[in-house]
Design a protein around this motif. Structure first.
Motif, mmCIF file in Angstrom:
data_model
loop_
_atom_site.group_PDB
_atom_site.id
_atom_site.type_symbol
_atom_site.label_atom_id
_atom_site.label_comp_id
_atom_site.label_asym_id
_atom_site.label_seq_id
_atom_site.Cartn_x
_atom_site.Cartn_y
_atom_site.Cartn_z
ATOM 1 N N LEU A 45 -89.370 37.609 -39.052
ATOM 2 C CA LEU A 45 -89.039 37.352 -37.621
ATOM 3 C C LEU A 45 -89.615 37.741 -36.505
ATOM 4 C CD1 LEU A 45 -85.120 38.587 -37.840
ATOM 5 C CD2 LEU A 45 -85.960 36.422 -37.820
ATOM 6 N N LYS A 46 -90.425 38.952 -36.691
ATOM 7 C CA LYS A 46 -91.485 39.422 -35.854
ATOM 8 C C LYS A 46 -92.771 38.424 -35.920
ATOM 9 C CE LYS A 46 -92.896 43.679 -36.272
ATOM 10 N NZ LYS A 46 -93.488 44.966 -36.525
ATOM 11 N N LEU A 47 -93.081 38.097 -36.909
ATOM 12 C CA LEU A 47 -94.203 37.136 -36.931
ATOM 13 C C LEU A 47 -93.958 36.025 -36.360
ATOM 14 C CD1 LEU A 47 -95.917 37.918 -40.457
ATOM 15 C CD2 LEU A 47 -96.808 38.677 -38.194
ATOM 16 N N TYR A 48 -92.710 35.339 -36.579
ATOM 17 C CA TYR A 48 -92.181 34.145 -35.949
ATOM 18 C C TYR A 48 -92.201 33.998 -34.458
ATOM 19 C CZ TYR A 48 -91.083 30.759 -39.714
ATOM 20 O OH TYR A 48 -91.154 29.905 -40.790
ATOM 21 N N ASN A 49 -91.842 35.247 -34.162
ATOM 22 C CA ASN A 49 -91.852 35.326 -32.467
ATOM 23 C C ASN A 49 -93.314 35.496 -31.810
ATOM 24 O OD1 ASN A 49 -89.150 35.381 -31.471
ATOM 25 N ND2 ASN A 49 -88.790 37.409 -32.395
ATOM 26 N N TRP A 50 -93.949 36.238 -32.575
ATOM 27 C CA TRP A 50 -95.573 36.322 -32.152
ATOM 28 C C TRP A 50 -96.225 34.938 -32.400
ATOM 29 C CZ3 TRP A 50 -97.430 41.134 -35.395
ATOM 30 C CH2 TRP A 50 -96.820 42.453 -34.920
ATOM 31 N N HIS A 51 -95.805 34.060 -33.288
ATOM 32 C CA HIS A 51 -96.474 32.869 -33.508
ATOM 33 C C HIS A 51 -96.105 32.120 -32.326
ATOM 34 C CE1 HIS A 51 -97.720 29.464 -35.992
ATOM 35 N NE2 HIS A 51 -96.833 28.610 -35.514
ATOM 36 N N LYS A 52 -94.928 31.960 -31.878
ATOM 37 C CA LYS A 52 -94.136 31.329 -30.719
ATOM 38 C C LYS A 52 -95.098 31.635 -29.438
ATOM 39 C CE LYS A 52 -89.605 31.595 -31.913
ATOM 40 N NZ LYS A 52 -88.368 31.522 -31.928
ATOM 41 N N TRP A 53 -94.960 33.000 -29.325
ATOM 42 C CA TRP A 53 -95.768 33.350 -28.141
ATOM 43 C C TRP A 53 -97.053 32.835 -28.059
ATOM 44 C CZ3 TRP A 53 -94.193 39.354 -28.943
ATOM 45 C CH2 TRP A 53 -92.691 39.361 -28.605
ATOM 46 N N ALA A 54 -97.826 33.166 -29.336
ATOM 47 C CA ALA A 54 -99.218 32.682 -29.466
ATOM 48 C C ALA A 54 -99.410 31.016 -29.054
ATOM 49 C CB ALA A 54 -99.915 32.882 -30.609
ATOM 50 N N GLY A 55 -98.217 30.301 -29.410
ATOM 51 C CA GLY A 55 -98.303 29.008 -29.568
ATOM 52 C C GLY A 55 -98.046 28.599 -27.803
ATOM 53 N N VAL A 56 -97.398 29.325 -27.006
ATOM 54 C CA VAL A 56 -97.191 29.153 -25.697
ATOM 55 C C VAL A 56 -98.578 29.589 -25.029
ATOM 56 C CG1 VAL A 56 -96.125 30.053 -23.507
ATOM 57 C CG2 VAL A 56 -94.818 29.564 -25.703
ATOM 58 N N ILE A 122 -87.286 30.248 -27.133
ATOM 59 C CA ILE A 122 -88.533 31.165 -27.192
ATOM 60 C C ILE A 122 -88.323 32.145 -25.881
ATOM 61 C CG2 ILE A 122 -90.991 31.338 -26.475
ATOM 62 C CD1 ILE A 122 -91.088 28.518 -27.943
ATOM 63 N N VAL A 123 -88.440 33.543 -26.333
ATOM 64 C CA VAL A 123 -88.302 34.431 -25.066
ATOM 65 C C VAL A 123 -89.762 35.137 -25.084
ATOM 66 C CG1 VAL A 123 -87.380 36.582 -24.190
ATOM 67 C CG2 VAL A 123 -85.920 34.827 -25.730
ATOM 68 N N LEU A 124 -90.705 34.713 -24.296
ATOM 69 C CA LEU A 124 -92.170 34.880 -24.219
ATOM 70 C C LEU A 124 -92.110 36.461 -24.006
ATOM 71 C CD1 LEU A 124 -94.762 33.909 -24.358
ATOM 72 C CD2 LEU A 124 -94.732 33.595 -21.679
ATOM 73 N N LEU A 125 -92.847 37.165 -25.023
ATOM 74 C CA LEU A 125 -93.144 38.464 -24.938
ATOM 75 C C LEU A 125 -91.791 39.366 -24.824
ATOM 76 C CD1 LEU A 125 -96.208 38.517 -22.379
ATOM 77 C CD2 LEU A 125 -96.262 38.726 -24.966
ATOM 78 N N GLY A 126 -90.826 38.622 -25.474
ATOM 79 C CA GLY A 126 -89.546 39.409 -25.543
ATOM 80 C C GLY A 126 -88.703 39.434 -23.972
ATOM 81 N N VAL A 127 -89.288 38.903 -22.903
ATOM 82 C CA VAL A 127 -88.531 39.278 -21.793
ATOM 83 C C VAL A 127 -88.491 38.169 -20.783
ATOM 84 C CG1 VAL A 127 -89.794 41.578 -21.433
ATOM 85 C CG2 VAL A 127 -90.905 39.862 -20.517
ATOM 86 N N LEU A 128 -89.279 37.014 -21.123
ATOM 87 C CA LEU A 128 -89.294 35.799 -20.124
ATOM 88 C C LEU A 128 -88.595 34.627 -21.024
ATOM 89 C CD1 LEU A 128 -89.815 34.400 -17.651
ATOM 90 C CD2 LEU A 128 -92.159 33.904 -18.426
ATOM 91 N N PRO A 129 -87.283 34.180 -21.020
ATOM 92 C CA PRO A 129 -86.806 33.091 -21.620
ATOM 93 C C PRO A 129 -87.446 31.937 -21.250
ATOM 94 C CG PRO A 129 -85.201 34.089 -20.383
ATOM 95 C CD PRO A 129 -86.398 34.827 -20.122
ATOM 96 N N LEU A 130 -87.820 30.919 -22.162
ATOM 97 C CA LEU A 130 -88.359 29.730 -21.883
ATOM 98 C C LEU A 130 -87.268 28.678 -21.928
ATOM 99 C CD1 LEU A 130 -92.084 30.045 -23.313
ATOM 100 C CD2 LEU A 130 -91.374 30.368 -20.689
ATOM 101 N N PRO A 131 -87.429 27.615 -21.047
ATOM 102 C CA PRO A 131 -86.346 26.677 -21.285
ATOM 103 C C PRO A 131 -86.517 25.793 -22.569
ATOM 104 C CG PRO A 131 -87.942 25.707 -19.722
ATOM 105 C CD PRO A 131 -88.312 27.145 -19.993
ATOM 106 N N ASP A 132 -85.497 25.640 -23.276
ATOM 107 C CA ASP A 132 -85.435 24.720 -24.472
ATOM 108 C C ASP A 132 -85.984 23.452 -24.002
ATOM 109 O OD1 ASP A 132 -84.473 26.673 -26.088
ATOM 110 O OD2 ASP A 132 -82.472 25.985 -25.813
ATOM 111 N N LEU A 133 -86.835 22.775 -24.932
ATOM 112 C CA LEU A 133 -87.475 21.373 -24.663
ATOM 113 C C LEU A 133 -86.309 20.350 -24.905
ATOM 114 C CD1 LEU A 133 -91.037 21.362 -25.924
ATOM 115 C CD2 LEU A 133 -90.093 21.859 -23.495
ATOM 116 N N VAL A 134 -85.364 20.715 -25.965
ATOM 117 C CA VAL A 134 -84.318 19.694 -26.533
ATOM 118 C C VAL A 134 -83.255 20.596 -26.895
ATOM 119 C CG1 VAL A 134 -85.950 18.109 -27.640
ATOM 120 C CG2 VAL A 134 -85.111 19.981 -29.126
ATOM 121 N N ASN A 135 -81.880 20.098 -26.883
ATOM 122 C CA ASN A 135 -80.731 20.671 -27.239
ATOM 123 C C ASN A 135 -80.652 20.986 -28.591
ATOM 124 O OD1 ASN A 135 -79.534 20.390 -24.861
ATOM 125 N ND2 ASN A 135 -78.872 18.207 -25.053
ATOM 126 N N ALA A 136 -79.993 22.116 -29.263
ATOM 127 C CA ALA A 136 -79.996 22.428 -30.416
ATOM 128 C C ALA A 136 -79.422 21.398 -31.349
ATOM 129 C CB ALA A 136 -79.205 23.834 -30.753
#
Length: 186
Positions: A45-56, A122-136
């Motif tokens: 879970l930690k790596l997935y979050n880091w991966h998403k942050w790095a992607g942003v 995606i919650v950037l750096l654990g503090v800034l929620p980004l909008p979803d690009l599509v619905n779940a």
């Protein structure tokens, strides 16, 4: 009339963005390969979050790199190098750059869309929620996931081709082409 000589090297900002993006892409690709096969765990879970942050951040770096490229046009190929390159190499040179730029945007946007569709914001750096690009939508997530992976592999392959061509110009042709993107006085 502008009498300034044409630039023979990339602008320092372009160089910095090139090398930062190269390092970031290599790192995120390696992390992506590693984390994909991990069992469900806090580490995964930690790596997935880091991966998403790095992607942003890669997406933001890509915007900056494209803006810099549009503002400060890259130097033309030196006449001697352009004359020595067969037509297919010149076309490949332009095509790989175009594909790299397209994939700089496609890979993180597909990852973001996958995360959104999978219901994992995606919650950037654990503090800034980004909008979803599509619905779940689990079915949509499953259809986007292979596109994200395939585009990441395509980006890695084209980047490897780019590196191989640069090294060929440096070590085989010894034409100084690589020097245009290396920092320092040349």
């Amino acid at each position: 009339m502008n009498s300034a000589p044409a630039a023979t090297r990339y602008h320092p900002v372009s160089m910095a963005l090139h090398w930062i993006l190269a390092l970031a892409l290599a790192s995120i690709f390696a992390v992506g390969l590693y984390m994909a096969d991990l069992p469900f765990s806090p580490q995964r879970l930690k790596l997935y979050n880091w991966h998403k942050w790095a992607g942003v951040f890669i997406l933001l770096l890509s915007v900056a790199r494209l803006a810099t490229r549009l503002i400060r046009r890259p130097p033309e190929l030196p006449i001697a190098i352009a004359a020595a390159m067969p037509g297919w190499q010149t076309r490949a040179y332009h095509a790989t750059h175009g594909m790299l730029y397209a994939l700089f945007f496609a890979v993180p946007l597909l990852g973001w869309a996958y995360s959104s569709a999978a219901g994992f914001p995606i919650v950037l750096l654990g503090v800034l929620p980004l909008p979803d690009l599509v619905n779940a939508n689990k079915a949509l997530a499953e259809s986007i996931k292979p596109w994200h992976a395939a585009s990441a592999y395509a980006l890695a392959g084209i980047a490897a081709l780019h590196v191989a061509a640069a090294l060929k110009h440096h070590f085989v042709d010894r034409d100084g082409l690589l020097q245009r993107m290396l920092p320092g006085k040349r």
